[in-house]
Design an enzyme around this catalytic site. Structure first.
Site, PDB file in Angstrom:
ATOM      1  N   LYS A 158     -34.876  10.318   5.039  1.00  0.00           N
ATOM      2  CA  LYS A 158     -36.188  10.984   5.124  1.00  0.00           C
ATOM      3  C   LYS A 158     -36.060  12.442   4.686  1.00  0.00           C
ATOM      4  CE  LYS A 158     -37.887   7.934   8.780  1.00  0.00           C
ATOM      5  NZ  LYS A 158     -38.105   7.665  10.216  1.00  0.00           N
ATOM      6  N   GLN A 202     -37.569  10.871  15.703  1.00  0.00           N
ATOM      7  CA  GLN A 202     -37.025   9.541  15.403  1.00  0.00           C
ATOM      8  C   GLN A 202     -36.874   8.720  16.686  1.00  0.00           C
ATOM      9  OE1 GLN A 202     -36.616   8.320  12.381  1.00  0.00           O
ATOM     10  NE2 GLN A 202     -35.609   6.413  12.894  1.00  0.00           N
ATOM     11  N   ASP A 237     -46.190  10.260  11.814  1.00  0.00           N
ATOM     12  CA  ASP A 237     -45.858   8.882  12.167  1.00  0.00           C
ATOM     13  C   ASP A 237     -47.108   8.091  12.555  1.00  0.00           C
ATOM     14  OD1 ASP A 237     -43.348   7.740  12.046  1.00  0.00           O
ATOM     15  OD2 ASP A 237     -42.611   8.809  13.806  1.00  0.00           O
TER      16      ASP A 237
END
Ligand code: GUN
Length: 299
Positions: free
Chosen positions: A53, A97, A120
């Site tokens: 990422k 994460q 997200d």
């Protein structure tokens, strides 16, 4: 034999669009989109995901910041970091994460991210916007957004008259995927481990999306001839044929046999996987452009 959907190529198209938007933002404001990725602990798979990422963010011309915190990080320390990223005007996207180490509660952390920076799409404000059909006002979870791009490329934007079945009901994937399909006028069934006659339910699907985390569970006799099959699973299985101790990645779909029945299918790896990262970049540039009163591209 089904058409194999090339996730890498579709993702490359999204990344090209993101890079162009990122350059135009920089030209207008003097500053690039900023993405902060937070990882806690030592889970090797999570470190691999986070590195890719961060690398892709740099490739898109973003300011990319990675916060790597030790396993011993407390709930308060993590929430304090999120607060400081919420306040930072150079950061437009914040991603924590998952999964977090066992002693940390993920939900309060995720819900403490400002919805405008929740790239997200996990904040209840963003989930709520999606559920109420506001597809342009919030941020949509990256993997379903990516999977939906494949569906749109195959069937167009209007899925009227088509049956879609999503196997899996997680907040990260199954629920937002079902909402996206419904918003596109599909008739949607969300199936899961407690569904009766799962194979029969799946056989009714013109669009079958599998996100269960069970290697090669979806077999050819579960699939309607001519269906589009989107495989969201990433499972590592033993591969003794490659040598002792070797492993390989497979999806939730038995690819070889299902490809004989379906009209279109995504491979694992190289299908949905590359799209997740691409849509994260799309969400970040979208957040950055909105923060600067610019209209983001549609992806
Ligand atoms: N872990 C596995 N997938 C994801 C994702 O899409 N977002 C976050 N934050 N963590 C993950």
């Amino acid at each position: 034999m089904a058409t194999v959907i090339d996730g890498k190529a579709v993702a490359a198209g999204v990344i090209a669009q993101v890079s162009e938007a990122s350059a135009s933002l920089r030209e207008k404001t003097g500053a690039p989109p900023g993405l902060a990725v937070v990882i806690v602990g030592d889970d090797p798979a999570s470190h691999v995901y986070v590195s890719s990422k961060s690398r892709m963010a740099k490739q898109c011309g973003f300011k990319s910041v990675q916060h790597t915190l030790p396993e011993s990080t407390s709930q308060t320390e993590l929430e304090d970091l999120v607060q400081s990223l919420n306040q930072d005007p150079e950061i437009h996207g914040v991603l924590v994460q998952l999964p977090l180490p066992g002693h940390l509660e993920s939900d309060p952390v995720i819900q403490s991210i400002r919805p405008e920076k929740d790239v997200d799409g996990l904040h209840v404000v963003n989930a709520g916007k999606l559920m109420t059909g506001d597809l342009d006002g919030g941020l949509i979870s990256c993997t379903p957004a990516g999977a939906m791009l494949f569906v749109r490329q195959t069937h167009g934007a209007d899925l009227s008259g088509l049956n879609a079945v999503v196997i899996g009901r997680s907040n990260l994937f199954g629920k937002p995927m079902a909402a996206l399909l419904l918003a596109a006028n599909a008739t949607v069934t969300t199936a899961h481990s407690r569904t009766k006659d799962l194979a029969g339910v799946c056989r009714n699907a013109d669009i079958l999306v599998a996100a269960v985390g069970r290697p090669q569970m979806v077999r050819s006799d579960w699939v309607k001839p001519g269906a589009t099959v989107i495989d969201v699973g990433i499972n590592r299985i033993d591969a003794p044929e490659r040598g002792e101790g070797k492993t390989r990645l497979v999806g939730d779909v038995a690819f070889d046999e299902v490809a004989e029945v379906a009209a279109a299918i995504t491979p694992v790896p190289g299908g949905v996987g590359p799209m997740t990262i691409a849509m994260l970049m799309a969400n970040t540039v979208t957040a950055a452009m909105r923060a600067n009163n610019m209209t983001p591209p549609s992806f």
